[in-house]
Scaffold this motif. Structure first.
Motif, PDB file in Angstrom:
ATOM      1  N   SER B 100     -52.942  24.638 -25.043  1.00  0.00           N
ATOM      2  CA  SER B 100     -51.829  24.161 -25.864  1.00  0.00           C
ATOM      3  C   SER B 100     -51.394  25.236 -26.843  1.00  0.00           C
ATOM      4  N   LEU B 101     -52.391  25.911 -27.428  1.00  0.00           N
ATOM      5  CA  LEU B 101     -52.078  27.008 -28.353  1.00  0.00           C
ATOM      6  C   LEU B 101     -51.264  28.081 -27.623  1.00  0.00           C
ATOM      7  N   SER B 102     -51.716  28.447 -26.427  1.00  0.00           N
ATOM      8  CA  SER B 102     -51.024  29.503 -25.680  1.00  0.00           C
ATOM      9  C   SER B 102     -49.565  29.141 -25.430  1.00  0.00           C
ATOM     10  N   GLY B 104     -47.625  27.136 -27.083  1.00  0.00           N
ATOM     11  CA  GLY B 104     -46.870  27.202 -28.330  1.00  0.00           C
ATOM     12  C   GLY B 104     -46.600  28.633 -28.768  1.00  0.00           C
ATOM     13  N   LEU B 105     -47.630  29.475 -28.651  1.00  0.00           N
ATOM     14  CA  LEU B 105     -47.486  30.875 -29.065  1.00  0.00           C
ATOM     15  C   LEU B 105     -46.310  31.540 -28.379  1.00  0.00           C
ATOM     16  N   PHE B 106     -46.098  31.170 -27.121  1.00  0.00           N
ATOM     17  CA  PHE B 106     -45.016  31.802 -26.371  1.00  0.00           C
ATOM     18  C   PHE B 106     -43.704  31.057 -26.533  1.00  0.00           C
ATOM     19  N   LYS B 108     -42.856  27.891 -26.262  1.00  0.00           N
ATOM     20  CA  LYS B 108     -42.454  26.770 -25.414  1.00  0.00           C
ATOM     21  C   LYS B 108     -42.830  25.448 -26.071  1.00  0.00           C
ATOM     22  N   LYS B 109     -41.934  24.490 -25.943  1.00  0.00           N
ATOM     23  CA  LYS B 109     -42.216  23.152 -26.473  1.00  0.00           C
ATOM     24  C   LYS B 109     -43.382  22.548 -25.693  1.00  0.00           C
ATOM     25  N   LYS B 147     -54.359  29.831 -19.523  1.00  0.00           N
ATOM     26  CA  LYS B 147     -53.645  30.198 -20.752  1.00  0.00           C
ATOM     27  C   LYS B 147     -52.397  31.023 -20.418  1.00  0.00           C
TER      28      LYS B 147
END
Lengths: 253, 312
Positions: B100-102, B104-106, B108-109, B147
């Motif tokens: 989930s972190l990955s 978001g980092l990029f 994406k919703k 990820k």
């Protein structure tokens, strides 16, 4: 602005705090309670009022500042050091995130956790002593400025440290003495002239003094000076962080 | 078609003075599987790290879909998924939290359905609530791939994806890579398992000492660089190859005298096989069976990276 990234890091960091709640929340509460028992209840009974404030109440702002500083620093420094240590930082560095967003997310999460702890301590203090807050707005402002500044400072330590010893050395050898010598448990008027002069070089003095003023309307130095010095330190930390990301120091080869 | 990644005159000299890349230029086509081969320390990881934004190049430029990796880093990085070589994962987080972190980092919703699909494809769905440190090495490797895929990249970098991975997982990964490519993802993998490149790649680049020695279509490369061997099983063992044959042909005889091996160049105008066969008949040699063997990518690779003076 990559808001999703800020949210993702922030959420991830907050989840970490929640998972280690014994360490992040209960430990500071316990430590502070001990301070209240020793300094407030045991020793405080033999100390007269300071500037018209009961000693137990007098140390409340100082103790909150002590926790806020140490929490801000340790949250932020571990938050950024740990991914560097494990190597997972690669993902943040290869993500479409700006330095500014990374700082907002990590520092924001560190500051939030520190503020939560400060709030809990304020509530805990209520069990031991009675205190008043004359200027709640100013109190919040000082809390925010301080936690952001020291979270940034912690972030810098987390970037600078290349082992766990270094990670702890600044908080232990620099911050703790500054906090204790910054009027947390006393008014600097109680110090002999020479040490009073030395104390004026201690940045923590200005934080504690301004913060205490927001509680009781008494201060070692004027509120304007407190605010000015706090803001100055904030700007210094911001500049250092900006420089680090610009040059990639300790982050990119 | 415009290349999806264009590397031009890229150089990297580390502070230590180590020249990791020297004037590398390379184009990666959309939708291909490109294998970057090279010995350890050849510069494979440095090249990938520069494209992904982890290392700052000393000189040169890289564009991804026409965007510059420095100036338009948000555009380029959001298109790229990276699976680094080292097993670097969080320890105390769950699989679900880390993917989930990955995502978001990029930028994406959140999209639980997509993450579920990625985890299922990698046989990680049952482990979604497991802390990463409780997973085996192979599982951790899958987490790293999950990820990288969590944000639906168009380009996937796999740096030594199967180093230290068991055979089963390797097969699974190859299948996954093919599936991704079928979905339009461009894949760049580095490996020093030649077998992997031979199995997977459309094109191969060989890098050695920071220089790109060669880039070619894999089949073409194997055809062009490869030598072939024709082995003839003789009806009766012989002790010596008839002189009239050794004069014309590059022949060798097995120890027991039953096999005669002829090496030839597939690119040569005449391979000499017909001549050899009639020569054998004239010499009165009959054979029971024959087989041919093409040299592998590995042999080609070794011949490419072997430096003069390395001896045998």
């Amino acid at each position: 602005m990559n808001l999703e990234a800020i949210r993702a890091i922030y959420k991830f960091e907050m989840a970490r705090a929640w998972r280690t709640k014994m360490q992040t929340i209960l430990a500071p509460v316990l430590t502070t309670s001990l301070y209240f028992i020793v300094f407030g209840a045991a020793i405080g009974r033999r100390v007269e009022e300071i500037d018209g404030v009961d000693y137990g109440a007098f140390i409340v702002p100082g103790l909150i500042m002590l926790s806020l500083l140490t929490q801000s620093i340790s949250n932020a420094s571990v938050g950024i050091y740990f991914p560097r240590f494990t190597g997972t930082i690669y993902e943040v560095l290869s993500a479409p995130v700006s330095a500014f967003e990374i700082v907002i997310a990590y520092v924001g999460a560190a500051a939030t956790k520190a503020l939560i702890v400060a709030g809990i301590i304020l509530a805990t203090a209520n069990l031991f002593v009675s205190y008043s807050i004359d200027h709640p707005g100013w109190m919040l402002l000082f809390l925010l400025l301080t936690t952001i500044t020291f979270s940034l400072f912690g972030f810098l330590i987390g970037l600078w440290a290349d082992n766990f010893e270094r990670l702890n050395i600044v908080p232990m050898l620099v911050v703790t003495p500054l906090v204790f010598l910054g009027g947390t448990f006393y008014s600097i008027d109680m110090l002999p002239g020479f040490w009073r002069a030395v104390s004026m070089f201690n940045p923590v003095l200005y934080l504690v003094s301004g913060f205490r003023w927001s509680f009781y309307g008494v201060a070692d130095v004027s509120v304007a000076v407190s605010l000015g010095m706090t803001s100055l330190f904030l700007v210094l930390c911001l500049t250092a962080v900006w420089w680090i990301f610009k040059t990639g120091w300790r982050l990119k080869s | 078609m415009a290349p999806t990644i264009s590397v031009s005159s890229l150089s990297k000299t580390y502070e230590s003075g180590l020249v990791a890349l020297a004037d590398v230029s390379l184009e990666i086509q959309r939708g291909e599987i490109f294998a970057l081969l090279g010995p350890n320390g050849a510069g494979k990881t440095t090249l990938i790290s520069i494209i992904c934004g982890l290392v700052v190049p000393t000189d040169g430029a890289v564009t991804v879909d026409g965007y510059d990796i420095v100036k338009d880093y948000r555009e380029t990085r959001s298109r790229i998924g990276l699976v680094p070589q080292e097993l670097t994962t969080d320890a105390f987080e769950t699989v679900w939290a880390t993917v989930s972190l990955s995502r978001g980092l990029f930028g994406k919703k959140s999209d639980p359905a997509h993450l579920e699909k990625v985890l299922r494809d990698l046989s990680l769905w049952d482990k979604r609530d497991t802390r990463i440190r409780e997973l085996s090495g192979g599982m951790k490797r899958r987490v790293m791939i999950a990820k990288a895929l969590s944000h639906e990249p168009q380009i996937l970098f796999l740096d030594e994806p199967t180093a230290g991975v068991d055979v089963e997982l390797r097969r699974e990964m190859w299948a996954l890579v093919r599936q991704l490519r079928a979905g339009g993802v461009t894949i760049i993998l580095t490996t020093h398992y030649i077998e992997e490149a031979e199995e997977m790649a459309d094109r191969v680049g060989v890098i050695n000492g920071g220089r790109l020695v060669l880039v070619d279509d894999k089949v073409e490369l194997m055809r062009r660089m490869g030598r072939k061997e024709l082995t003839l099983q003789l009806h009766k063992p012989i002790t010596e190859i008839p002189r009239e044959l050794t004069e014309t042909f590059d022949l060798s005889l097995s120890e027991d005298g039953t096999e005669l091996t002829y090496s030839y160049d597939t690119q040569a105008e005449r391979t000499g096989i017909t001549q050899l066969l009639s020569g054998l008949r004239e010499a009165g040699l009959r054979f029971r069976d024959l087989r041919t063997r093409q040299s592998s990518l590995e042999e080609i690779f070794v011949s490419l990276v072997r430096r003069p003076g390395d001896g045998s």
